[in-house]
Motif scaffolding. Structure first.
Motif, PDB file in Angstrom:
ATOM      1  N   THR A 335       0.858  -1.185   0.000  1.00  0.00           N
ATOM      2  CA  THR A 335       0.000   0.000   0.000  1.00  0.00           C
ATOM      3  C   THR A 335       0.895   1.236   0.000  1.00  0.00           C
ATOM      4  N   TRP A 336       0.354   2.356  -0.441  1.00  0.00           N
ATOM      5  CA  TRP A 336       1.137   3.590  -0.467  1.00  0.00           C
ATOM      6  C   TRP A 336       0.236   4.781  -0.212  1.00  0.00           C
ATOM      7  N   GLN A 337       0.848   5.825   0.324  1.00  0.00           N
ATOM      8  CA  GLN A 337       0.141   7.074   0.588  1.00  0.00           C
ATOM      9  C   GLN A 337       1.046   8.227   0.185  1.00  0.00           C
ATOM     10  N   GLN A 338       0.524   9.123  -0.633  1.00  0.00           N
ATOM     11  CA  GLN A 338       1.303  10.300  -1.011  1.00  0.00           C
ATOM     12  C   GLN A 338       1.300  11.286   0.141  1.00  0.00           C
ATOM     13  N   THR A 339       2.481  11.753   0.530  1.00  0.00           N
ATOM     14  CA  THR A 339       2.602  12.687   1.646  1.00  0.00           C
ATOM     15  C   THR A 339       2.996  14.093   1.212  1.00  0.00           C
ATOM     16  N   HIS A 340       3.398  14.253  -0.049  1.00  0.00           N
ATOM     17  CA  HIS A 340       3.827  15.571  -0.519  1.00  0.00           C
ATOM     18  C   HIS A 340       3.773  15.594  -2.038  1.00  0.00           C
ATOM     19  N   SER A 341       3.359  16.727  -2.579  1.00  0.00           N
ATOM     20  CA  SER A 341       3.373  16.895  -4.032  1.00  0.00           C
ATOM     21  C   SER A 341       3.614  18.359  -4.352  1.00  0.00           C
ATOM     22  N   ALA A 342       4.587  18.609  -5.221  1.00  0.00           N
ATOM     23  CA  ALA A 342       4.867  19.974  -5.657  1.00  0.00           C
ATOM     24  C   ALA A 342       5.198  19.941  -7.139  1.00  0.00           C
ATOM     25  N   PRO A 343       4.555  20.768  -7.931  1.00  0.00           N
ATOM     26  CA  PRO A 343       4.852  20.779  -9.371  1.00  0.00           C
ATOM     27  C   PRO A 343       6.225  21.367  -9.652  1.00  0.00           C
ATOM     28  N   ALA A 344       6.792  21.009 -10.776  1.00  0.00           N
ATOM     29  CA  ALA A 344       8.040  21.626 -11.205  1.00  0.00           C
ATOM     30  C   ALA A 344       7.824  23.130 -11.366  1.00  0.00           C
ATOM     31  N   ALA A 345       8.841  23.893 -11.018  1.00  0.00           N
ATOM     32  CA  ALA A 345       8.759  25.355 -11.120  1.00  0.00           C
ATOM     33  C   ALA A 345       9.817  25.832 -12.100  1.00  0.00           C
ATOM     34  N   HIS A 346       9.398  26.624 -13.076  1.00  0.00           N
ATOM     35  CA  HIS A 346      10.316  27.103 -14.097  1.00  0.00           C
ATOM     36  C   HIS A 346      10.583  28.594 -13.889  1.00  0.00           C
ATOM     37  N   CYS A 347      11.840  28.934 -13.819  1.00  0.00           N
ATOM     38  CA  CYS A 347      12.208  30.341 -13.687  1.00  0.00           C
ATOM     39  C   CYS A 347      11.819  31.072 -14.971  1.00  0.00           C
ATOM     40  N   SER A 348      11.228  32.239 -14.832  1.00  0.00           N
ATOM     41  CA  SER A 348      10.746  32.963 -16.002  1.00  0.00           C
ATOM     42  C   SER A 348      11.924  33.416 -16.867  1.00  0.00           C
ATOM     43  N   GLU A 349      11.646  33.586 -18.146  1.00  0.00           N
ATOM     44  CA  GLU A 349      12.692  34.033 -19.061  1.00  0.00           C
ATOM     45  C   GLU A 349      13.237  35.383 -18.626  1.00  0.00           C
TER      46      GLU A 349
END
Length: 445
Positions: A335-349
Motif C-alpha cells: 500500500t502507499w500514501q502520497q505525503t507531498h506533491s509539488a509541481p516543477a517550477a520554471h524560472c521565467s525568461e
C-alpha cells in the motif's frame, strides 16, 4: 565589475560584505538544538525564535523596516520612491535539516540582506521604482512536521488547512506549535501576498550538486526546479521463524528490497521511462526487526523528482505497476500514501535574463564573454512556492564538491563576494527595467 571592486555607490565593498555574510553564517550556526557543534534548527522552535530575533536586528541595522509575519517568517522592507509600491522579494530560509551545514538557505538570506543594505545606502529613494523586501522563511526543509515549504507556502497563499493536524516526533501538532510560538493559527492567511503586491522573487542558494565546482565557475543561473512527489510505502507479509522453508515464506523485507531496486531502475530510465529523474528511498523500517525472524512488515519512503511533471508521474505509474507485480508474485500486500506533491517550477525568461546579467556584471574586464552556465535544480527551494504568485529567478553559488545537507558544506569568501555583487546587479537591472517600461505598476513617475 570585479568581485573585489570597492567603488560601490554605497554600502560595504564586496570583500567586506562577503566577510560579514560568512561571519553571520557562523553566528547563526550556534543557534542549534544539537550538541557538539552540530546544527539543527526546526520550525517554531526556540532556536527559530532566536535566529528571527538576531536576523531582525541585522535587518534594522541595515535601515529596513522589520516584522515577523503570521507564519513565523522574519521579514524586512525597503520602500521605493513612495510607500506601498509592489515589492521585489529577495529570500531564502533559516531552518535546517538534522546535522546540517551552515549555508543551505542561510547564505541566501544573508546575501539578500547584504544587497538590501547596499541598495539602501547607494540608491536614493527617488530612484527606486519598486520596494525591496528580504524574507527569511521559517520552514523550507520540513524537518519537524514532514511537509516542506510551510513558510513560503504561507506567503504564496497556498496554505493547506489539513496541515494543522500534522504532528512532530513528540506528538505536538502544528496547530499547537503555532500557539506555543505565540502565533494565531486563525491569522496564517495574513501572511499571503497577492500577485499585484509583487514584481518578482529572487533567491541565492548554494548549488546542491557539483556542476559549478567541477566547471571551476562561481555562479550559475537556475532554469527550473524539479517537481517532487513523496510517498510512504508499506509492504506487509507474515513474520515467521528464520527456519521457515522458502516455499512458505512471505518475506516483507525481501519484497521491499525488490521494490527499492525497481524504483532505482525505473528512475534511471532503464525500463522505458524518461531519464532526468531522481528517486530516493531515504527511510526504511523493518518489523519486528529481529535477527532470527522473517520480516512481517516494512515501511519505507520514496522521494521522486523530475524536471517535468509528466515524466515524473509516468515513472510513478511504472513503480506502482512493478510493486504490484512483485506483491502478487510473492504473496505480499503493498500500500502507499502520497505525503507531498509539488509541481516543477520554471524560472521565467525575464528573471533568468536578469540573473545572467547580474553574473556578467561581476566579470573582470577582458574576461570570457561566454554566457553564464544554466543549471536545473533537483533540490527543492522556496522559489517553488512563490512561483504560484509571481515570477521567480535563482542564482546558484558554488559549493565545494556539491556537498549539502551535511556539516561539510563549504563556500569561499571570493565566491560570496561575487554572489553579493551579482544579486545586487540583478536588482539594479530590474530597477532599470521598471523605470523604463511605461505603464508597469511600480514605475516611478
Amino acid at each position: 565589475m570585479s568581485a573585489v571592486d570597492d567603488r560601490k555607490p554605497g554600502g560595504a565593498p564586496a570583500s567586506t560584505a562577503a566577510s560579514v555574510v560568512l561571519e553571520r553564517c557562523d553566528e547563526l550556526a550556534t543557534y542549534t538544538s544539537l550538541p557538539g557543534g552540530l546544527i539543527e534548527r526546526v520550525y517554531l522552535s526556540p532556536q527559530h525564535a532566536a535566529v528571527n530575533s538576531r536576523t531582525g536586528q541585522w535587518m534594522r541595522a541595515a535601515g529596513l523596516t522589520t516584522w515577523q509575519d503570521s507564519a513565523g517568517n522574519q521579514c524586512a522592507r525597503l520602500e521605493g520612491h513612495r510607500a506601498g509600491l509592489p515589492a521585489l522579494l529577495l529570500a531564502s530560509h533559516l531552518d535546517t535539516v538534522p546535522s546540517a551545514g551552515r549555508y543551505d538557505g542561510i547564505l541566501g538570506v544573508l546575501i539578500a540582506l547584504a544587497v538590501a543594505e547596499r541598495i539602501n545606502a547607494g540608491v536614493a529613494p527617488a530612484d527606486r521604482p519598486v520596494a525591496l523586501e528580504v524574507l527569511a522563511f521559517g520552514d523550507e526543509e520540513g524537518t519537524r512536521f514532514g511537509t516542506t515549504l510551510l513558510g513560503s507556502r504561507a506567503v504564496a497563499g497556498t496554505w493547506d488547512p489539513d496541515w494543522w493536524s500534522l504532528e512532530d516526533a513528540d506528538g505536538v501538532t502544528l496547530h499547537d506549535a503555532y500557539l506555543a510560538f505565540g502565533l494565531d493559527p486563525a491569522t496564517v492567511g495574513d501572511a499571503a501576498r497577492a500577485p499585484v503586491e509583487l514584481v518578482g522573487y529572487l533567491e541565492a542558494h548554494i548549488e546542491q550538486g557539483p556542476v559549478l565546482d567541477e566547471a571551476g565557475l562561481p555562479l550559475g543561473v537556475v532554469t527550473s526546479i524539479a517537481g517532487a512527489r513523496r510517498f510512504q510505502i508499506v509492504v506487509e507479509g507474515a513474520a515467521g521463524h528464520s527456519g521457515t522453508p522458502w516455499a512458505r515464506r512471505r518475506d516483507a523485507l525481501a519484497g521491499a528490497s525488490e521494490a527499492v531496486l525497481a524504483i532505482e531502475r525505473i528512475a534511471r530510465g532503464e525500463a522505458g521511462h524518461s531519464s532526468g529523474l531522481i528517486a530516493t528511498v531515504g527511510h526504511l523500517a523493518v518489523f519486528p526487526d529481529a535477527v532470527n525472524v522473517i520480516a512481517g512488515r516494512v515501511e519505507f519512503s520514496l522521494d521522486l523528482r523530475g524536471e517535468f511533471d509528466d515524466a515524473r508521474d509516468a515513472a510513478w505509474l511504472g513503480i506502482k505497476a512493478a510493486m504490484t507485480a512483485m506483491s502478487e508474485r510473492r504473496g505480499l500486500r503493498v500500500t502507499w500514501q502520497q505525503t507531498h506533491s509539488a509541481p516543477a517550477a520554471h524560472c521565467s525568461e525575464r528573471m533568468r535574463r536578469v540573473v545572467a546579467a547580474g553574473i556578467r556584471a561581476t566579470e573582470r574586464a577582458g574576461a570570457d564573454p561566454a554566457a553564464p552556465p544554466e543549471l536545473f535544480s533537483m533540490a527543492g527551494h522556496d522559489a517553488m512556492a512563490l512561483a504560484a504568485v509571481t515570477e521567480i529567478g535563482m542564482l546558484f553559488v558554488r559549493c565545494a564538491g556539491g556537498v549539502s545537507h551535511h556539516p561539510d558544506e563549504s563556500v569561499t569568501e571570493a565566491d560570496i563576494a561575487r554572489a553579493v555583487d551579482a544579486l545586487e546587479a540583478s536588482v539594479l537591472e530590474l530597477f532599470e527595467q521598471y523605470r523604463s517600461e511605461p505603464g508597469v505598476e511600480g514605475t516611478a513617475s
